[in-house]
Design a protein around this motif. Structure first.
Motif, mmCIF file in Angstrom:
data_model
loop_
_atom_site.group_PDB
_atom_site.id
_atom_site.type_symbol
_atom_site.label_atom_id
_atom_site.label_comp_id
_atom_site.label_asym_id
_atom_site.label_seq_id
_atom_site.Cartn_x
_atom_site.Cartn_y
_atom_site.Cartn_z
ATOM 1 N N GLN A 1 -42.814 -24.719 10.052
ATOM 2 C CA GLN A 1 -41.885 -25.726 10.796
ATOM 3 C C GLN A 1 -42.612 -26.154 11.941
ATOM 4 O OE1 GLN A 1 -38.067 -23.458 11.303
ATOM 5 N NE2 GLN A 1 -37.904 -23.226 9.184
ATOM 6 N N THR A 2 -43.828 -26.411 11.782
ATOM 7 C CA THR A 2 -44.947 -26.715 12.738
ATOM 8 C C THR A 2 -44.286 -27.862 13.769
ATOM 9 O OG1 THR A 2 -46.851 -26.018 11.742
ATOM 10 C CG2 THR A 2 -47.123 -27.071 13.512
ATOM 11 N N LEU A 3 -43.847 -28.786 13.055
ATOM 12 C CA LEU A 3 -43.411 -29.999 13.717
ATOM 13 C C LEU A 3 -42.205 -29.781 14.972
ATOM 14 C CD1 LEU A 3 -43.330 -33.110 14.321
ATOM 15 C CD2 LEU A 3 -41.746 -33.321 12.009
ATOM 16 N N LEU A 4 -41.414 -29.187 14.100
ATOM 17 C CA LEU A 4 -40.039 -28.773 14.719
ATOM 18 C C LEU A 4 -40.425 -27.794 16.030
ATOM 19 C CD1 LEU A 4 -37.495 -28.080 11.860
ATOM 20 C CD2 LEU A 4 -38.040 -30.178 13.148
ATOM 21 N N TYR A 5 -41.043 -26.810 15.603
ATOM 22 C CA TYR A 5 -41.656 -25.878 16.805
ATOM 23 C C TYR A 5 -42.041 -26.645 18.188
ATOM 24 C CZ TYR A 5 -44.335 -22.407 19.438
ATOM 25 O OH TYR A 5 -44.543 -21.647 20.481
ATOM 26 N N LEU B 1 -28.999 -24.013 11.434
ATOM 27 C CA LEU B 1 -29.532 -23.132 12.318
ATOM 28 C C LEU B 1 -29.886 -21.900 11.626
ATOM 29 C CD1 LEU B 1 -26.791 -23.095 15.335
ATOM 30 C CD2 LEU B 1 -29.362 -24.096 15.013
ATOM 31 N N GLU B 2 -29.197 -21.525 10.674
ATOM 32 C CA GLU B 2 -29.871 -20.440 9.821
ATOM 33 C C GLU B 2 -31.343 -20.397 9.051
ATOM 34 O OE1 GLU B 2 -28.065 -17.536 10.015
ATOM 35 O OE2 GLU B 2 -26.681 -18.646 11.469
ATOM 36 N N LEU B 3 -31.530 -22.007 8.609
ATOM 37 C CA LEU B 3 -32.668 -22.193 8.366
ATOM 38 C C LEU B 3 -34.051 -22.262 9.220
ATOM 39 C CD1 LEU B 3 -31.469 -25.211 6.003
ATOM 40 C CD2 LEU B 3 -31.711 -22.542 5.350
ATOM 41 N N LEU B 4 -33.746 -22.121 10.310
ATOM 42 C CA LEU B 4 -34.841 -22.399 11.560
ATOM 43 C C LEU B 4 -35.511 -21.031 11.680
ATOM 44 C CD1 LEU B 4 -32.985 -24.485 14.012
ATOM 45 C CD2 LEU B 4 -34.743 -25.341 12.317
ATOM 46 N N GLU B 5 -36.660 -21.126 11.794
ATOM 47 C CA GLU B 5 -37.372 -19.679 11.937
ATOM 48 C C GLU B 5 -36.912 -19.218 13.351
ATOM 49 O OE1 GLU B 5 -41.551 -20.269 11.864
ATOM 50 O OE2 GLU B 5 -41.622 -20.771 9.490
ATOM 51 N N LYS B 6 -37.182 -17.922 13.784
ATOM 52 C CA LYS B 6 -36.730 -17.090 14.973
ATOM 53 C C LYS B 6 -37.711 -18.043 16.159
ATOM 54 C CE LYS B 6 -36.342 -12.840 17.270
ATOM 55 N NZ LYS B 6 -36.435 -11.326 17.152
ATOM 56 N N ARG B 7 -38.761 -18.229 16.036
ATOM 57 C CA ARG B 7 -39.534 -18.838 17.348
ATOM 58 C C ARG B 7 -38.933 -20.294 17.507
ATOM 59 N NH1 ARG B 7 -45.186 -21.343 15.619
ATOM 60 N NH2 ARG B 7 -44.594 -22.231 13.727
ATOM 61 N N VAL B 8 -38.688 -21.086 16.214
ATOM 62 C CA VAL B 8 -38.050 -22.430 16.698
ATOM 63 C C VAL B 8 -36.856 -22.301 16.998
ATOM 64 C CG1 VAL B 8 -37.725 -24.384 15.125
ATOM 65 C CG2 VAL B 8 -39.469 -23.091 14.609
ATOM 66 N N LYS B 9 -35.986 -21.507 16.650
ATOM 67 C CA LYS B 9 -34.505 -21.409 16.807
ATOM 68 C C LYS B 9 -34.529 -20.800 18.528
ATOM 69 C CE LYS B 9 -31.752 -19.159 14.220
ATOM 70 N NZ LYS B 9 -30.942 -18.228 13.472
ATOM 71 N N SER B 10 -35.630 -20.203 19.103
ATOM 72 C CA SER B 10 -35.288 -19.839 20.499
ATOM 73 C C SER B 10 -35.734 -20.897 21.307
ATOM 74 C CB SER B 10 -36.517 -18.659 20.375
ATOM 75 O OG SER B 10 -37.852 -19.167 20.460
#
Length: 457
Positions: free
Chosen positions: A191-195, A220-229
């Motif tokens: 998820q590099t772009l989103l991050y 939101l459940e599909l987002l990695e923890k670091r992206v969600k934060s």
């Protein structure tokens, strides 16, 4: 003389009808930012305020617009961007539109960002160590150089006043990222772009607004923890909350001709006819059915488009019969239509599968089971169906698979026997029975077999 005059009138009438079809098709097929917003005014107010904070005050933001297909997500963002481009500082705002169906990985997405920001010459042949480094370089370039499509028309006075007022936080033009099919970007590696986009929106770098459009409620459940934060957790939900009276109003507005239509007299007659249609009981019944199935404007546009096809020089105004026929076309079962074109043998195989589903409670079946069921029918009941050889029956079975009326439960291996591959029927009992009622020259004993109880099997 009179013949020439009537011919000229017919030509003018035909041109007028062409203009009507062109105007309405344009409205039905394209999400025009000039159209009205139906039932999403509150969501629009939230979105435009957020975008203005980015464009005017240099405040970075991120938001997800969530709603089913046809609920107006694209219409909402198009309206908001149109209004944003009308404010004083709009010429300094840059837009980047990405789509998860097109930009299938981060490398392609980055190239598209570079192209839309007109930075190909700035990047040149530079090699970057990471995605973050590449994206940061692009945004740094925006900070140093005002990038616009036409540098000659760029208002440097406005840009100077803009920068002077808001200082270092706005040392570059704000960028609005619109990510359509946002849930597909979630599947990109790490998820590099989103991050990186969310990370920039939280830092004091270039002011950006990241807007994601998706149909998935669990996004939101599909987002990695670091992206969600790093995401702001702002969400705008579109649920088509209007009622049937509002739906009738939408029907009238979508079918009416605009005030600027060239032939004012014809437009007035057309709009009067639309008003009568909206009050017609049979039309209201059609719209009620459509409303009960789906409230989205896309399905309404499809209904109106099909009815519009029936408008001709000899039939210049839409009638309730046109809408009723269009509704029948919209609600037509495509799989049931395929069944109408099958051979009697293929129909028999589908009925055999139906009985197997009833006996084994929707458990998968194989060709051998279907063939055995067919043999029972031929030997005990059939008088009008020929007892085909097994290879012929197998060919008919494979044809049903090609038509996607049945599908394999697992991928076919090279060594597996075709007769024992597990399959699933993609028609339900109602579809089968409805198709048999309309099947031309269906043998009586075949129809009786389809409706019979299972005790004799």
């Amino acid at each position: 003389m009179s013949n020439r005059k009537s011919k000229n009138n017919n030509l003018i009438h035909a041109e007028c009808l062409l203009q009507v079809q062109r105007t309405l098709r344009e409205r039905f097929c394209h999400q025009s930012p000039h159209g009205n917003l139906f039932g999403i005014q509150v969501q629009y107010k939230h979105l435009i305020e957020l975008l203005k904070r980015t464009a005017i005050y240099g405040e970075s933001n991120s938001v997800l617009i969530i709603g089913p297909r046809g609920s107006g997500k694209t219409l909402l963002i198009n309206h908001a961007l149109k209004e944003l481009m009308e404010i004083e500082v709009s010429e300094n705002v840059l837009q980047v539109h990405l789509n998860g169906l097109l930009q299938i990985n981060d490398k392609i997405a980055l190239k598209e960002i570079t192209r839309q920001l007109n930075l190909e010459n700035v990047v040149g042949d530079k090699v970057f160590g990471s995605f973050a480094e590449n994206l940061s370089f692009l945004l740094d370039a925006l900070r140093k150089v005002p990038i616009v499509e036409d540098l000659i028309s760029f208002d440097y006075g406005n840009c100077f006043n803009f920068l002077w007022t808001f200082g270092d936080r706005i040392s570059s033009c704000p960028v609005i990222f619109v990510l359509d099919e946002f849930d597909l970007f979630v599947h990109h590696k790490n998820q590099t772009l989103l991050y990186n986009l969310f990370d920039i929106s939280q830092s004091a770098q270039t002011p950006v607004a990241v807007i994601g459009l998706t149909c998935r409620l669990d996004i939101l459940e599909l987002l990695e923890k670091r992206v969600k934060s790093r995401f702001s957790h702002r969400q705008i939900h579109l649920m088509n909350s209007f009622g049937f009276p509002q739906y009738i109003k939408i029907f009238k507005e979508q079918l009416s001709l605009p005030a600027e239509f060239p032939d004012k007299l014809f437009a007035e007659k057309w709009n009067e006819n639309v008003q009568r249609l909206s009050e017609d009981r049979s039309v209201q019944e059609v719209l009620q059915k459509q409303f009960n199935v789906s409230k989205n404007l896309r399905s309404l546009h499809m209904l109106l488009m099909l009815a519009l096809h029936r408008i001709t020089a000899s039939h210049p105004f839409m009638t309730s019969a046109d809408l009723m026929e269009a509704n029948q076309l919209c609600s037509m079962d495509s799989k049931a239509n395929i069944v109408h074109g099958l051979s009697v043998l293929e129909i028999c195989l589908i009925i055999a599968m139906k009985h197997l589903n009833d006996i084994y409670e929707e458990e998968p079946f194989n060709f051998q089971m279907v063939y055995n069921e067919f043999q029972k029918f031929v030997q005990r009941k059939a008088h009008s169906v020929y007892n085909f050889e097994k290879p012929v029956v197998m060919k008919a079975f494979e044809h049903l698979q090609q038509l996607e009326l049945i599908k394999p439960m697992e991928r076919t291996s090279v060594n597996s026997q075709r007769e024992y591959q597990l399959m699933k029927l993609l028609l339900d009992n109602t579809q089968i029975m409805n198709a048999l009622q309309k099947y031309p020259n269906c043998p009586t004993d075949v129809r009786q077999w389809a409706t019979s109880s299972l005790s004799w099997l």
